[in-house]
Design a protein around this motif. Structure first.
Motif, PDB file in Angstrom:
ATOM      1  N   ALA A 240      -7.479  97.200  10.493  1.00 64.27           N
ATOM      2  CA  ALA A 240      -6.267  97.582   9.767  1.00 64.27           C
ATOM      3  C   ALA A 240      -6.045  96.670   8.564  1.00 64.27           C
ATOM      4  CB  ALA A 240      -5.058  97.539  10.690  1.00 64.27           C
ATOM      5  N   PHE A 241      -6.260  95.364   8.743  1.00 61.14           N
ATOM      6  CA  PHE A 241      -6.064  94.411   7.648  1.00 61.14           C
ATOM      7  C   PHE A 241      -7.083  94.652   6.540  1.00 61.14           C
ATOM      8  CE2 PHE A 241      -6.520  90.038   5.829  1.00 61.14           C
ATOM      9  CZ  PHE A 241      -5.258  89.976   5.259  1.00 61.14           C
ATOM     10  N   ALA A 242      -8.346  94.923   6.922  1.00 65.33           N
ATOM     11  CA  ALA A 242      -9.365  95.227   5.915  1.00 65.33           C
ATOM     12  C   ALA A 242      -8.959  96.445   5.099  1.00 65.33           C
ATOM     13  CB  ALA A 242     -10.717  95.456   6.594  1.00 65.33           C
ATOM     14  N   GLY A 243      -8.416  97.454   5.768  1.00 61.78           N
ATOM     15  CA  GLY A 243      -7.960  98.638   5.056  1.00 61.78           C
ATOM     16  C   GLY A 243      -6.802  98.337   4.113  1.00 61.78           C
ATOM     17  N   GLU A 244      -5.873  97.510   4.563  1.00 55.94           N
ATOM     18  CA  GLU A 244      -4.724  97.152   3.727  1.00 55.94           C
ATOM     19  C   GLU A 244      -5.171  96.457   2.445  1.00 55.94           C
ATOM     20  OE1 GLU A 244      -2.217  94.717   6.107  1.00 55.94           O
ATOM     21  OE2 GLU A 244      -1.815  96.288   7.595  1.00 55.94           O
ATOM     22  N   LEU A 245      -6.215  95.655   2.531  1.00 52.59           N
ATOM     23  CA  LEU A 245      -6.699  94.922   1.360  1.00 52.59           C
ATOM     24  C   LEU A 245      -7.597  95.771   0.465  1.00 52.59           C
ATOM     25  CD1 LEU A 245      -7.485  91.337   2.722  1.00 52.59           C
ATOM     26  CD2 LEU A 245      -5.420  92.177   1.609  1.00 52.59           C
ATOM     27  N   GLY A 246      -7.959  96.952   0.915  1.00 48.26           N
ATOM     28  CA  GLY A 246      -8.774  97.834   0.092  1.00 48.26           C
ATOM     29  C   GLY A 246     -10.269  97.712   0.295  1.00 48.26           C
ATOM     30  N   TYR A 247     -10.702  97.086   1.392  1.00 45.24           N
ATOM     31  CA  TYR A 247     -12.140  96.997   1.651  1.00 45.24           C
ATOM     32  C   TYR A 247     -12.707  98.380   1.930  1.00 45.24           C
ATOM     33  CZ  TYR A 247     -12.426  91.919   1.702  1.00 45.24           C
ATOM     34  OH  TYR A 247     -12.430  90.597   1.325  1.00 45.24           O
ATOM     35  N   ASP A 248     -13.924  98.587   1.466  1.00 45.96           N
ATOM     36  CA  ASP A 248     -14.598  99.859   1.707  1.00 45.96           C
ATOM     37  C   ASP A 248     -15.152  99.947   3.122  1.00 45.96           C
ATOM     38  OD1 ASP A 248     -14.489 101.043  -1.008  1.00 45.96           O
ATOM     39  OD2 ASP A 248     -15.757  99.329  -1.558  1.00 45.96           O
ATOM     40  N   ALA A 249     -15.530  98.803   3.700  1.00 44.51           N
ATOM     41  CA  ALA A 249     -16.215  98.847   4.988  1.00 44.51           C
ATOM     42  C   ALA A 249     -16.090  97.518   5.711  1.00 44.51           C
ATOM     43  CB  ALA A 249     -17.693  99.198   4.793  1.00 44.51           C
ATOM     44  N   VAL A 250     -16.486  97.547   6.968  1.00 47.92           N
ATOM     45  CA  VAL A 250     -16.552  96.330   7.783  1.00 47.92           C
ATOM     46  C   VAL A 250     -17.945  96.216   8.392  1.00 47.92           C
ATOM     47  CG1 VAL A 250     -14.092  96.273   8.345  1.00 47.92           C
ATOM     48  CG2 VAL A 250     -15.666  97.527   9.838  1.00 47.92           C
ATOM     49  N   GLU A 251     -18.331  94.995   8.654  1.00 48.05           N
ATOM     50  CA  GLU A 251     -19.564  94.671   9.377  1.00 48.05           C
ATOM     51  C   GLU A 251     -19.137  93.954  10.652  1.00 48.05           C
ATOM     52  OE1 GLU A 251     -22.956  91.285   8.879  1.00 48.05           O
ATOM     53  OE2 GLU A 251     -22.630  92.544   7.112  1.00 48.05           O
ATOM     54  N   ILE A 252     -19.558  94.462  11.803  1.00 44.17           N
ATOM     55  CA  ILE A 252     -19.056  93.962  13.084  1.00 44.17           C
ATOM     56  C   ILE A 252     -20.139  93.229  13.854  1.00 44.17           C
ATOM     57  CG2 ILE A 252     -18.029  94.620  15.298  1.00 44.17           C
ATOM     58  CD1 ILE A 252     -16.807  97.051  13.871  1.00 44.17           C
ATOM     59  N   PHE A 253     -19.763  92.075  14.372  1.00 41.35           N
ATOM     60  CA  PHE A 253     -20.623  91.237  15.203  1.00 41.35           C
ATOM     61  C   PHE A 253     -20.038  91.292  16.608  1.00 41.35           C
ATOM     62  CE2 PHE A 253     -21.859  86.675  16.336  1.00 41.35           C
ATOM     63  CZ  PHE A 253     -23.217  86.921  16.409  1.00 41.35           C
TER      64      PHE A 253
ATOM     65  N   ALA B  97      -7.793 103.469   9.194  1.00 39.91           N
ATOM     66  CA  ALA B  97      -7.684 102.465   8.134  1.00 39.91           C
ATOM     67  C   ALA B  97      -8.347 102.904   6.844  1.00 39.91           C
ATOM     68  CB  ALA B  97      -8.308 101.153   8.606  1.00 39.91           C
ATOM     69  N   GLY B  98      -9.101 103.993   6.895  1.00 35.34           N
ATOM     70  CA  GLY B  98      -9.782 104.464   5.693  1.00 35.34           C
ATOM     71  C   GLY B  98     -10.951 103.584   5.282  1.00 35.34           C
ATOM     72  N   VAL B  99     -11.609 102.970   6.260  1.00 33.73           N
ATOM     73  CA  VAL B  99     -12.784 102.153   5.965  1.00 33.73           C
ATOM     74  C   VAL B  99     -13.975 102.686   6.758  1.00 33.73           C
ATOM     75  CG1 VAL B  99     -11.400 100.106   5.505  1.00 33.73           C
ATOM     76  CG2 VAL B  99     -12.361 100.449   7.786  1.00 33.73           C
ATOM     77  N   ARG B 100     -15.167 102.317   6.316  1.00 32.03           N
ATOM     78  CA  ARG B 100     -16.393 102.732   6.991  1.00 32.03           C
ATOM     79  C   ARG B 100     -16.975 101.564   7.786  1.00 32.03           C
ATOM     80  NH1 ARG B 100     -20.666 106.171   3.792  1.00 32.03           N
ATOM     81  NH2 ARG B 100     -21.198 106.471   5.992  1.00 32.03           N
ATOM     82  N   LEU B 101     -17.878 101.880   8.672  1.00 34.36           N
ATOM     83  CA  LEU B 101     -18.700 100.857   9.306  1.00 34.36           C
ATOM     84  C   LEU B 101     -19.957 100.712   8.466  1.00 34.36           C
ATOM     85  CD1 LEU B 101     -19.223  98.925  11.699  1.00 34.36           C
ATOM     86  CD2 LEU B 101     -20.397 100.835  12.829  1.00 34.36           C
ATOM     87  N   ALA B 102     -20.165  99.531   7.898  1.00 35.67           N
ATOM     88  CA  ALA B 102     -21.362  99.281   7.097  1.00 35.67           C
ATOM     89  C   ALA B 102     -22.540  98.914   7.981  1.00 35.67           C
ATOM     90  CB  ALA B 102     -21.106  98.164   6.090  1.00 35.67           C
ATOM     91  N   ALA B 103     -22.285  98.050   8.977  1.00 33.74           N
ATOM     92  CA  ALA B 103     -23.386  97.544   9.796  1.00 33.74           C
ATOM     93  C   ALA B 103     -22.871  96.923  11.077  1.00 33.74           C
ATOM     94  CB  ALA B 103     -24.185  96.507   9.010  1.00 33.74           C
ATOM     95  N   LEU B 104     -23.749  96.877  12.060  1.00 32.92           N
ATOM     96  CA  LEU B 104     -23.538  96.100  13.279  1.00 32.92           C
ATOM     97  C   LEU B 104     -24.593  95.015  13.336  1.00 32.92           C
ATOM     98  CD1 LEU B 104     -22.912  98.811  16.066  1.00 32.92           C
ATOM     99  CD2 LEU B 104     -21.201  97.375  14.924  1.00 32.92           C
ATOM    100  N   GLY B 105     -24.172  93.796  13.614  1.00 28.17           N
ATOM    101  CA  GLY B 105     -25.107  92.696  13.760  1.00 28.17           C
ATOM    102  C   GLY B 105     -25.701  92.647  15.158  1.00 28.17           C
ATOM    103  N   THR B 106     -26.909  92.117  15.246  1.00 30.42           N
ATOM    104  CA  THR B 106     -27.571  91.939  16.548  1.00 30.42           C
ATOM    105  C   THR B 106     -27.511  90.497  17.027  1.00 30.42           C
ATOM    106  OG1 THR B 106     -29.742  91.491  15.562  1.00 30.42           O
ATOM    107  CG2 THR B 106     -29.199  93.806  16.029  1.00 30.42           C
ATOM    108  N   GLY B 107     -26.842  89.628  16.267  1.00 30.41           N
ATOM    109  CA  GLY B 107     -26.913  88.192  16.527  1.00 30.41           C
ATOM    110  C   GLY B 107     -26.500  87.756  17.914  1.00 30.41           C
ATOM    111  N   ALA B 108     -25.605  88.526  18.562  1.00 22.61           N
ATOM    112  CA  ALA B 108     -25.193  88.165  19.915  1.00 22.61           C
ATOM    113  C   ALA B 108     -26.362  88.249  20.893  1.00 22.61           C
ATOM    114  CB  ALA B 108     -24.055  89.056  20.387  1.00 22.61           C
ATOM    115  N   GLY B 109     -27.386  89.024  20.523  1.00 19.04           N
ATOM    116  CA  GLY B 109     -28.576  89.063  21.359  1.00 19.04           C
ATOM    117  C   GLY B 109     -29.138  87.677  21.576  1.00 19.04           C
ATOM    118  N   TRP B 110     -29.044  86.823  20.540  1.00 19.52           N
ATOM    119  CA  TRP B 110     -29.490  85.437  20.663  1.00 19.52           C
ATOM    120  C   TRP B 110     -28.352  84.514  21.093  1.00 19.52           C
ATOM    121  CZ3 TRP B 110     -32.881  82.152  21.875  1.00 19.52           C
ATOM    122  CH2 TRP B 110     -32.766  80.806  21.510  1.00 19.52           C
TER     123      TRP B 110
END
Length: 272
Positions: free
Chosen positions: A29-42, A61-74
């Motif tokens: 929601a906050f990312a959308g309020e600031l006008g971000y186009d997308a989020v990347e989630i870890f 929120a009017g934003v897209r998912l750009a990517a999901l990180g795999t870092g938690a795998g490590w």
């Protein structure tokens, strides 16, 4: 170029270079309020995400998912793609495929960074790089069904001894039979390893698939000493139309880091 910001849900990584930490609902929601186009989630795992709920939050929120990180795998599960143990390597590739599947449903990419592993006393450098190449082949082919690339991130020498520069990443990707893997060029890592960041991006060319938009000290853009003029010029020269994603320390706090990154994004891309 489009704006993006990182959200971490992994407690084991708290204190790391992710901007928003306050859960998906508030962060999106906050990312959308600031006008971000997308989020990347870890995220800790696919199982930790309610994908239907995530879709609703993104739409709301009017934003897209750009990517999901795999870092938690490590970080959380201690899985890495260059492990000496064949079973663990197989488990690591399977974990990556679950992230690809979850991201692909949103038309988003999966990112391999810390899961790439490293050579050590048990695995020499040539073998480790070969294991990584096998995993990228597997992941790139798996991601093709979603019409998105798999994203591979060269890291600095303190985090891996696989690929540390864009040139090394290009060489690795060009050795693959799949053409569905692209590079994540993280400006912080590049500031350590590259002699000229703009030249490195130019060399990466159409293999550049994602950018981590961050300053020299891993704080938000504008809070260090990185010079962005030639970097943005290089991205325009290679016709980069992807995301500039804030993967930075939440300094001085998450909300201000998000605001500062958006101010910087608008400044540097105002002629887009």
């Amino acid at each position: 170029m489009k704006s993006c910001i990182t959200i971490s849900l992994v407690e084991e990584a708290r204190g790391g270079p992710f901007v928003l930490w306050d859960g998906l609902e508030k962060s999106i929601a906050f990312a959308g309020e600031l006008g971000y186009d997308a989020v990347e989630i870890f995220a800790p795992s696919v199982e930790s995400l309610n994908l239907d709920s995530l879709g609703n939050l993104l739409d709301g929120a009017g934003v897209r998912l750009a990517a999901l990180g795999t870092g938690a795998g490590w970080v959380k599960h201690r899985l890495q793609l260059a492990d000496a143990d064949a079973k663990k390597r197989s488990d690591a590739r399977a974990f990556v495929r679950t992230i690809i599947d979850a991201a692909g449903g949103f038309g988003a990419m999966a990112i391999i960074g810390s899961m790439q592993g490293r050579s050590d006393a048990e695995v020499d450098s040539k073998t480790a790089l070969g294991y990584l190449a096998e995993a990228l082949e597997d992941g790139g082919q798996h991601a093709s069904q979603y019409n998105v690339p798999l994203i591979y991130e060269p890291l600095n020498r303190y985090e891996t001894n696989q690929c540390c520069t864009v040139a090394q990443g290009v060489e690795l990707l060009q050795s693959l039979s799949t053409s569905n893997v692209r590079l994540l060029c993280d400006l912080f890592h590049m500031g350590i390893e590259e002699t000229d960041i703009a030249d490195a991006l130019t060399h990466g060319g159409d293999l550049v698939g994602h950018i981590h938009f961050v300053d020299s000290n891993r704080r938000p853009v504008g809070c260090g000493h990185m010079q962005y003029g030639r970097i943005i010029e290089a991205l325009r020269a290679i016709d980069y139309q992807g995301y500039l994603c804030a993967e930075a320390f939440p300094w001085p706090d998450p909300h201000e880091a998000a605001r500062q990154t958006m101010r910087a994004f608008r400044y540097w891309t105002q002629t887009d």
